[in-house]
Each structure stands twice: as structure tokens, then as C-alpha cells.
Design a protein around this motif. Structure first.
Motif, PDB file in Angstrom:
ATOM      1  N   ALA A 423       0.855  -1.186   0.000  1.00  0.00           N
ATOM      2  CA  ALA A 423       0.000   0.000   0.000  1.00  0.00           C
ATOM      3  C   ALA A 423       0.889   1.232   0.000  1.00  0.00           C
ATOM      4  N   ARG A 424       0.717   2.076  -1.007  1.00  0.00           N
ATOM      5  CA  ARG A 424       1.523   3.290  -1.109  1.00  0.00           C
ATOM      6  C   ARG A 424       0.630   4.514  -0.911  1.00  0.00           C
ATOM      7  N   PRO A 425       1.081   5.501  -0.143  1.00  0.00           N
ATOM      8  CA  PRO A 425       0.252   6.681   0.093  1.00  0.00           C
ATOM      9  C   PRO A 425      -0.068   7.413  -1.208  1.00  0.00           C
ATOM     10  N   GLY A 426      -1.342   7.743  -1.373  1.00  0.00           N
ATOM     11  CA  GLY A 426      -1.770   8.556  -2.502  1.00  0.00           C
ATOM     12  C   GLY A 426      -2.030   9.981  -2.042  1.00  0.00           C
ATOM     13  N   ARG A 427      -2.881  10.686  -2.744  1.00  0.00           N
ATOM     14  CA  ARG A 427      -3.157  12.076  -2.371  1.00  0.00           C
ATOM     15  C   ARG A 427      -3.978  12.152  -1.100  1.00  0.00           C
ATOM     16  N   ARG A 428      -4.958  11.264  -0.959  1.00  0.00           N
ATOM     17  CA  ARG A 428      -5.813  11.281   0.231  1.00  0.00           C
ATOM     18  C   ARG A 428      -5.837   9.942   0.961  1.00  0.00           C
ATOM     19  N   GLY A 429      -5.754   8.867   0.222  1.00  0.00           N
ATOM     20  CA  GLY A 429      -5.744   7.536   0.820  1.00  0.00           C
ATOM     21  C   GLY A 429      -4.523   6.768   0.362  1.00  0.00           C
ATOM     22  N   PHE A 430      -4.739   5.490   0.021  1.00  0.00           N
ATOM     23  CA  PHE A 430      -3.632   4.628  -0.401  1.00  0.00           C
ATOM     24  C   PHE A 430      -3.938   3.984  -1.750  1.00  0.00           C
ATOM     25  N   VAL A 431      -2.896   3.791  -2.530  1.00  0.00           N
ATOM     26  CA  VAL A 431      -2.979   2.989  -3.738  1.00  0.00           C
ATOM     27  C   VAL A 431      -2.495   1.594  -3.356  1.00  0.00           C
ATOM     28  N   VAL A 432      -3.329   0.587  -3.583  1.00  0.00           N
ATOM     29  CA  VAL A 432      -3.062  -0.773  -3.117  1.00  0.00           C
ATOM     30  C   VAL A 432      -2.655  -1.659  -4.288  1.00  0.00           C
ATOM     31  N   TYR A 433      -1.570  -2.395  -4.110  1.00  0.00           N
ATOM     32  CA  TYR A 433      -1.064  -3.329  -5.115  1.00  0.00           C
ATOM     33  C   TYR A 433      -1.134  -4.734  -4.531  1.00  0.00           C
ATOM     34  N   VAL A 434      -1.736  -5.654  -5.257  1.00  0.00           N
ATOM     35  CA  VAL A 434      -1.951  -7.013  -4.766  1.00  0.00           C
ATOM     36  C   VAL A 434      -1.278  -8.013  -5.701  1.00  0.00           C
ATOM     37  N   GLU A 435      -0.526  -8.930  -5.112  1.00  0.00           N
ATOM     38  CA  GLU A 435       0.029 -10.064  -5.838  1.00  0.00           C
ATOM     39  C   GLU A 435      -0.743 -11.306  -5.426  1.00  0.00           C
ATOM     40  N   PRO A 436      -1.587 -11.860  -6.302  1.00  0.00           N
ATOM     41  CA  PRO A 436      -2.332 -13.070  -5.932  1.00  0.00           C
ATOM     42  C   PRO A 436      -1.407 -14.281  -5.814  1.00  0.00           C
TER      43      PRO A 436
END
Length: 484
Positions: A423-436
């Protein structure tokens, strides 16, 4: 106490010349593992010691160990240390150029290399003024009584490198005094006890075990390619060799857990296991507690500069995943403080927690800071029970919607089918990256539903990636700067 840490190991080997202290996996299938007693170790170390002295190695001199992990590497490291010189271990997976950079940074003029080193590498090294040598493998006649070279307790005893998860791998200089203190701290905080058979994933634990008189059985793994781990071979070793304690990282234990779930295997000899090297999901610990029913399970938190910082035995509830990764109480031997960052939400009905970067100070902390404080790069807080909970990592620590990234990641680690998450901080929340996980399908709706446990819009976007970038040593630490 002798200031050279090797003197502690030397005393143990001398006191137990007939005790098997190292068991190395067989080189070929069908062969028996190689066993080495305290006396055999001393003989091998003396061979390296004699060769190094003949080559002019002197106290305080750094010596690069540019060899693959092997029993010979361990003996050469101890031989270097016994002379009061400084063994230098390169970063995991270092290229020839990386080795040269290490040599230049630490002003190294001597390197121990494998006998079969290609001639272009030898020619380049010599052109750069680096003297190369390889041990002959010949064993000397039993030497007269000898002791470790006396050194200043504050002199570097070992230079290793960080995992490189937050940038280029940096050198870590541990003095003889710090190595001795880390050995004492480990002995008090976590098994194995003398007489037990330990199975550590990383061979650097050998130094502690040899000082403690503990038998070390090395796992049958490809040291230069940890991703090729074959859990069936590991489980066979655990069963056949009577392993009692084992330690490793999240990647290693997750693979073992998956195998043991698919192929149930009783391992009643195992009495304790420890997981560390990166944030440890609570769900993984609960799985291990079921699979190793007779074992005490521990979360071990620390760093190469400070081993350990906190240890938690899995005997109580650790709180909800959204509260972060609970690693237990900070060791009493350490002074600590949190450099404040802000407040985060840690669960319904609980007050906001003030989080900050953890800084520690103590006898077993290696730091060049004049005031003795080490900034760990980890962010967290102490819960109501006095246990450290980790919520973020340096370089990715920004607070959004009263959360840090570890909190989101820990929640998603419990979602079926998720192998890794960042999870990387975005402007207001987080951008989430998932590896299944292999063969799994994870829906974006499921990810967003899991994150609904947090108040406020914490998730800006969800992306799925075939592989998330991780460090080359643990295969467990996300390299956030490389996440795309």
C-alpha cells in the motif's frame, strides 16, 4: 572476558572437541550430510588462519569473503576473525561490479575467492589492486595451543550488509563488543538451548550457535537462489535429523505451511520456531501453531544492527490486524524512544495511537551515531499491554486517513488468495497493489470490502501485479520504491 568475540567460540569448540556442532547438507542426492565436531572445526579454522597469516593478513585489516555460502566460507570467516582482521560479507546476490564497489567503499585490498573464479574476474580484480586468494583445502597438523588475537573491543568484528529493501544495501559494522552482546541477548530471548539441534535458515546464526555450544543443521537450500526453495526437502530434513528448533523468514515459513497443509507430516521433535526478517502476519503464526502442535511459536523482531529488539511468544491475542503487526515487548536491556510522526486509528472503541519512528540504544546495538541511538526506520506505537506494534516503514510512512500502510497490508494478508500486498500513500488515501497467490483469483471488490474495516476512504485504487518487488535476501520485504 577476551575482547575478540572469536575467543568465545574458540573456548566452546575447545571444550567440546567430540561434540557434533555443524551438520551440512549433502552435496548430492543419496549422500549423507557432512558432520563436523568442535575439534574438526578448530582444525579447519587453523588451516585458514595459517594460510591467511602467510599471506600477510594483519589485525584490523578488512578481508572480503567473495565466496558462495559453504562450510569452507564459515571456517574462513572465523579464521579471519581469529586473527583480529575484519571479515566483510557482500550483499546478497552481489554482481562482480557490486563486489568491487564493496571493496572500494571499505578500502579492501584482500579477497578470499572460490578456487574456480573465472580468469576475467581475476584479471579485473588485480588491475584494480585487489589481491585474490583461495584456500588450498589442506589441513595442518594439530597446532600448539593458540588463542584469538587480542583487539580493541570496539574494533569491527564483522561487516555485513542490509537487505536493500529501502535503497542500496548499506554496510553494517558490528564490533566485537556488540557481537558478544547480541549473542547474550539472543541466548536469553529465544531457544535453542545447549544440547538442542537448531535449524536456522541463515548461516550467520552459526556464530551465535557455535558460541553457545548448540548443534546447527543447515537447511538444504540453494543459498544463492532462495526462490527455488523446495519445502519437501526441508520437511524431510526436519523429520530425519531430529530438528528441535528452527528460525526463518515469512517467505520460508509460508512455503513450509503450504506444503504441510497439502502433505500433513508429524514433526513432534520441533519444540520451538521463530519467524522474523520482515513484518510477520498473525494469520501465518496461527497456521504454524496448528502445524507444529508441540512447538512454542515466536515472532522475532530486530535488525542486523540490533538483534533482537522484541520477541513475542504466541500465547495471547495480538489484537486485530488493522492495529498493525504486534511484535511484543521491547527487550528490557534496550533504551528506546519514538520520534513522533502523528496519530493513527487502531480499532473501533480504542483511542488514537501516537506513532513514531523507533529508536533504540543498548549494548547489543551497532550504530555509528555519537550518542549511541539507532534509528530503525520502523514506525509504530506501544499498545495498552506495552507491546510494540509496527504500522509503517521509512520511505513509505506517510499517514493517510489516520492510517499507515502496514495496517492496510496486514488486513489484506488475511484475505484468501493474497500472496503479497503493498500500500503506497496517494493524495488522500492509499494505492493498493496485490500479488495473488499462484492459481488464485482475487477480486477488487473483495479487497475493498476487506478494507472497509477502516473508517474513511482509505483505498484510492487497487492494482493487481503478477509479482511485487521484494528484497533478494528475505524475499519478504517489499521494495516500495520499485512498486509500479
Amino acid at each position: 572476558m577476551h575482547p575478540n568475540f572469536f575467543a568465545t567460540i574458540h573456548a566452546t569448540l575447545s571444550a567440546h572437541p567430540d561434540r557434533v556442532l555443524v551438520v551440512w547438507p549433502a552435496a548430492c542426492a543419496g549422500q549423507a550430510p557432512a558432520t563436523y565436531t568442535g575439534g574438526a572445526l578448530l582444525l579447519r579454522i587453523e588451516a585458514g588462519r595459517a594460510a591467511l597469516r602467510a599471506q600477510g593478513v594483519r589485525p584490523g585489516q578488512p578481508v572480503l569473503l567473495a565466496r558462495p555460502v559453504s562450510f569452507e566460507l564459515i571456517c574462513l570467516l572465523l579464521a579471519v576473525m581469529s586473527l583480529g582482521a575484519v571479515p566483510v560479507l557482500p550483499p546478497a546476490g552481489a554482481s562482480a561490479l557490486g563486489l568491487w564497489r564493496v571493496a572500494r567503499r571499505s578500502k579492501i585490498r584482500q579477497a578470499l575467492v572460490a578456487p574456480a573464479l573465472p580468469w576475467p574476474a581475476r584479471l579485473l580484480a588485480r588491475a584494480l589492486g585487489l589481491r585474490l586468494s583461495a584456500d588450498s583445502g589442506a589441513l595442518p597438523a594439530p597446532a600448539p595451543a593458540w588463542t584469538a588475537q587480542r583487539v580493541a573491543a570496539g574494533q569491527p568484528a564483522l561487516i555485513s550488509h542490509s537487505s536493500g529493501s529501502t535503497g542500496p544495501a548499506k554496510p553494517i559494522r558490528r564490533s566485537h563488543r556488540v557481537l558478544q552482546a547480541q549473542h547474550e541477548a539472543l541466548r536469553q530471548a529465544f531457544p535453542p538451548l545447549p544440547g538442542q539441534r537448531d535449524f536456522p535458515l541463515f548461516p550467520n546464526v552459526l556464530l551465535h550457535n557455535l558460541a553457545a555450544g548448540v548443534c546447527t543443521l543447515l537447511p538444504d537450500v540453494a543459498w544463492g537462489a532462495p526462490a527455488r526453495l523446495e519445502p519437501a526437502r526441508i520437511v524431510r530434513q526436519l523429520r530425519q535429523q531430529g530438528v528441535q528448533t528452527l528460525t526463518g523468514n515469512v517467505f520460508y515459513f509460508a512455503r513450509l505451511a503450504d506444503y504441510l497443509t497439502a502433505v500433513p507430516t508429524a514433526l513432534p521433535a520441533v519444540v520451538a520456531l521463530g519467524v522474523g526478517g520482515s513484518p510477520v502476519p498473525e494469520g501465518l503464526m496461527r497456521r504454524l501453531a496448528q502445524l507444529f502442535a508441540q512447538a512454542r511459536c515466536y515472532v522475532i523482531y530486530g535488525s542486523s544492527e540490533a538483534e533482537p529488539i522484541a520477541v513475542r511468544q504466541l500465547t495471547d491475542a495480538a489484537g486485530l490486524p488493522e492495529a498493525g503487526y504486534c511484535v511484543g515487548p521491547i527487550l528490557p536491556a534496550l533504551s528506546w524512544r519514538l520520534h513522533p510522526l502523528g496519530a493513527v486509528w487502531v480499532g473501533a472503541g480504542r483511542p488514537l495511537a501516537q506513532v513514531g519512528e523507533l529508536q533504540v540504544k543498548g549494548a547489543h546495538v551497532a550504530t555509528a551515531a555519537p550518542d549511541g541511538w539507532l534509528s530503525t526506520g520502523d514506525f509504530g506505537y506501544l499498545d495498552a499491554d506495552g507491546r510494540l506494534c509496527l504500522t509503517g516503514r521509512q520511505g513509505n510512512e506517510a499517514i493517510r486517513q489516520q492510517q499507515q500502510h502496514y495496517q492496510l497490508e496486514h488486513v489484506l494478508q488475511h484475505l484468501p488468495g493474497v500472496a503479497r500486498v503493498a500500500a503506497r500513500p496517494g493524495r488522500r488515501g492509499f494505492v493498493v497493489y496485490v500479488e495473488p497467490a499462484a492459481g488464485a483469483v482475487v477480486a477488487e471488490a473483495a479487497v475493498r470490502a476487506a478494507l472497509a474495516v477502516f473508517p474513511g476512504p482509505v483505498c484510492e485504487q487497487v492494482h493487481f501485479r503478477r509479482r511485487l518487488p521484494v528484497d533478494s535476501r528475505h524475499l519478504s520485504k517489499i521494495r516500495y520504491g520499485a512498486v509500479r
